[in-house]
Motif scaffolding. Structure first.
Motif, short mmCIF file in Angstrom:
data_model
loop_
_atom_site.label_atom_id
_atom_site.label_comp_id
_atom_site.label_asym_id
_atom_site.label_seq_id
_atom_site.Cartn_x
_atom_site.Cartn_y
_atom_site.Cartn_z
N GLU A 104 0.82 -1.22 0.00
CA GLU A 104 0.00 0.00 0.00
C GLU A 104 0.85 1.27 0.00
OE1 GLU A 104 -3.89 -0.08 2.14
OE2 GLU A 104 -2.99 -1.84 3.12
N CYS A 105 1.99 1.22 0.68
CA CYS A 105 2.86 2.40 0.77
C CYS A 105 3.99 2.38 -0.25
CB CYS A 105 3.44 2.51 2.18
SG CYS A 105 2.22 2.61 3.49
N GLU A 106 4.15 1.25 -0.94
CA GLU A 106 5.18 1.08 -1.97
C GLU A 106 6.59 1.35 -1.43
OE1 GLU A 106 3.12 1.88 -6.15
OE2 GLU A 106 3.17 3.68 -4.91
N LYS A 107 6.87 0.83 -0.24
CA LYS A 107 8.19 0.97 0.38
C LYS A 107 9.02 -0.27 0.11
CE LYS A 107 7.22 4.82 2.56
NZ LYS A 107 7.90 6.07 2.34
N GLU A 108 10.33 -0.13 0.16
CA GLU A 108 11.22 -1.26 -0.04
C GLU A 108 11.49 -1.91 1.31
OE1 GLU A 108 15.53 -2.50 -1.91
OE2 GLU A 108 14.69 -0.55 -2.41
N ILE A 109 10.85 -3.05 1.55
CA ILE A 109 10.90 -3.68 2.87
C ILE A 109 12.16 -4.50 3.12
CG2 ILE A 109 8.40 -3.65 3.18
CD1 ILE A 109 8.43 -6.67 2.45
N SER A 110 13.17 -4.29 2.31
CA SER A 110 14.47 -4.93 2.58
C SER A 110 15.43 -3.92 3.21
CB SER A 110 15.06 -5.51 1.31
OG SER A 110 15.28 -4.49 0.36
N GLN A 111 15.01 -2.67 3.32
CA GLN A 111 15.86 -1.61 3.84
C GLN A 111 15.78 -1.53 5.36
OE1 GLN A 111 17.91 0.28 1.76
NE2 GLN A 111 17.19 -1.32 0.36
N THR A 112 16.94 -1.44 6.01
CA THR A 112 17.01 -1.44 7.47
C THR A 112 16.13 -0.36 8.08
OG1 THR A 112 19.24 -2.37 7.45
CG2 THR A 112 18.57 -1.20 9.45
N GLU A 113 16.18 0.85 7.59
CA GLU A 113 15.40 1.94 8.20
C GLU A 113 13.90 1.67 8.12
OE1 GLU A 113 16.68 4.21 10.19
OE2 GLU A 113 18.58 3.22 9.71
N ILE A 114 13.46 1.12 7.02
CA ILE A 114 12.05 0.77 6.86
C ILE A 114 11.68 -0.33 7.84
CG2 ILE A 114 10.33 -0.22 5.27
CD1 ILE A 114 11.12 2.67 4.56
N LEU A 115 12.54 -1.32 7.98
CA LEU A 115 12.27 -2.43 8.89
C LEU A 115 12.27 -1.98 10.35
CD1 LEU A 115 14.29 -5.20 7.06
CD2 LEU A 115 11.80 -4.95 7.18
N VAL A 116 13.16 -1.06 10.70
CA VAL A 116 13.15 -0.52 12.06
C VAL A 116 11.84 0.22 12.31
CG1 VAL A 116 14.23 1.19 13.60
CG2 VAL A 116 15.67 -0.39 12.27
N GLU A 117 11.40 1.01 11.32
CA GLU A 117 10.12 1.72 11.46
C GLU A 117 8.96 0.74 11.65
OE1 GLU A 117 7.31 4.89 8.98
OE2 GLU A 117 9.30 4.39 8.20
N ILE A 118 8.94 -0.31 10.87
CA ILE A 118 7.90 -1.33 10.99
C ILE A 118 7.96 -1.98 12.37
CG2 ILE A 118 7.18 -3.62 10.17
CD1 ILE A 118 7.97 -2.62 7.32
N GLY A 119 9.17 -2.31 12.81
CA GLY A 119 9.33 -2.91 14.13
C GLY A 119 8.80 -2.03 15.23
N VAL A 120 9.16 -0.76 15.20
CA VAL A 120 8.70 0.19 16.23
C VAL A 120 7.18 0.33 16.19
CG1 VAL A 120 8.78 2.61 16.95
CG2 VAL A 120 10.90 1.40 16.38
N LEU A 121 6.60 0.46 15.00
CA LEU A 121 5.14 0.55 14.88
C LEU A 121 4.45 -0.69 15.43
CD1 LEU A 121 4.72 2.05 11.29
CD2 LEU A 121 4.04 3.12 13.45
N SER A 122 5.17 -1.81 15.42
CA SER A 122 4.62 -3.09 15.86
C SER A 122 4.90 -3.39 17.33
CB SER A 122 5.17 -4.22 14.99
OG SER A 122 4.88 -3.98 13.64
#
Length: 154
Positions: free
Chosen positions: A68-86
């Motif tokens: 939905e957001c068209e982000k690259e989910i292999s990138q560390t910063e994106i994954l950290v953001e996802i982790g924190v949101l979770s």
């Protein structure tokens, strides 16, 4: 998706997903880039150690960020953001990714799945016998459950 099928077939699959998504409140977009799936699998592995609710939340956020957001989910910063949101600690997520935590376990699971004949995702096994792949609608799941129940003599 285009690497595994013709552009015509990919367009058909994308349209099918968009239609299914509308009914579920998902606005599919296909401009995101996947990259290596290992870092997101590492994040899921870390989340699993925190319990099923956290793991499910991470899986949902990975899905949302990619589709939905068209982000690259292999990138560390994106994954950290996802982790924190979770509900995960950002420093722990970053450290786990940096150290390669979960890589061995993920690779083992992948080998076992391949040995069982699974090579695509999503892949569902109903009743230990019926295999469903891809974006499956509720009717297909229901039919598979009925077949599985009937084959068990219930």
């Amino acid at each position: 998706m285009l690497k595994k099928m013709s552009s015509e077939r990919a367009s058909q699959v994308q349209e099918h997903l968009k239609k299914l998504g509308v009914g579920e409140g998902i606005a599919f977009k296909f401009g995101g880039r996947v990259g290596s799936s290992m870092p997101s699998r590492q994040l899921l592995h870390l989340a699993r150690s925190k319990g099923p609710i956290v793991q499910t939340t991470v899986a949902e956020e990975l899905f949302r960020f990619l589709w939905e957001c068209e982000k690259e989910i292999s990138q560390t910063e994106i994954l950290v953001e996802i982790g924190v949101l979770s509900g995960l600690d950002g420093k722990e997520v970053r450290q786990a990714l940096k150290e390669g935590r979960g890589v061995e376990e993920v690779e083992k699971e992948q080998r076992e799945a391949k040995e069982d004949g699974l090579d695509g995702v999503p892949h569902y096994v109903v009743g230990g016998k019926i295999h469903l792949e891809g974006a499956v609608d509720l009717g297909d799941f229901f039919n598979a459950l009925v077949k599985a129940k009937e084959s068990n003599g219930e």
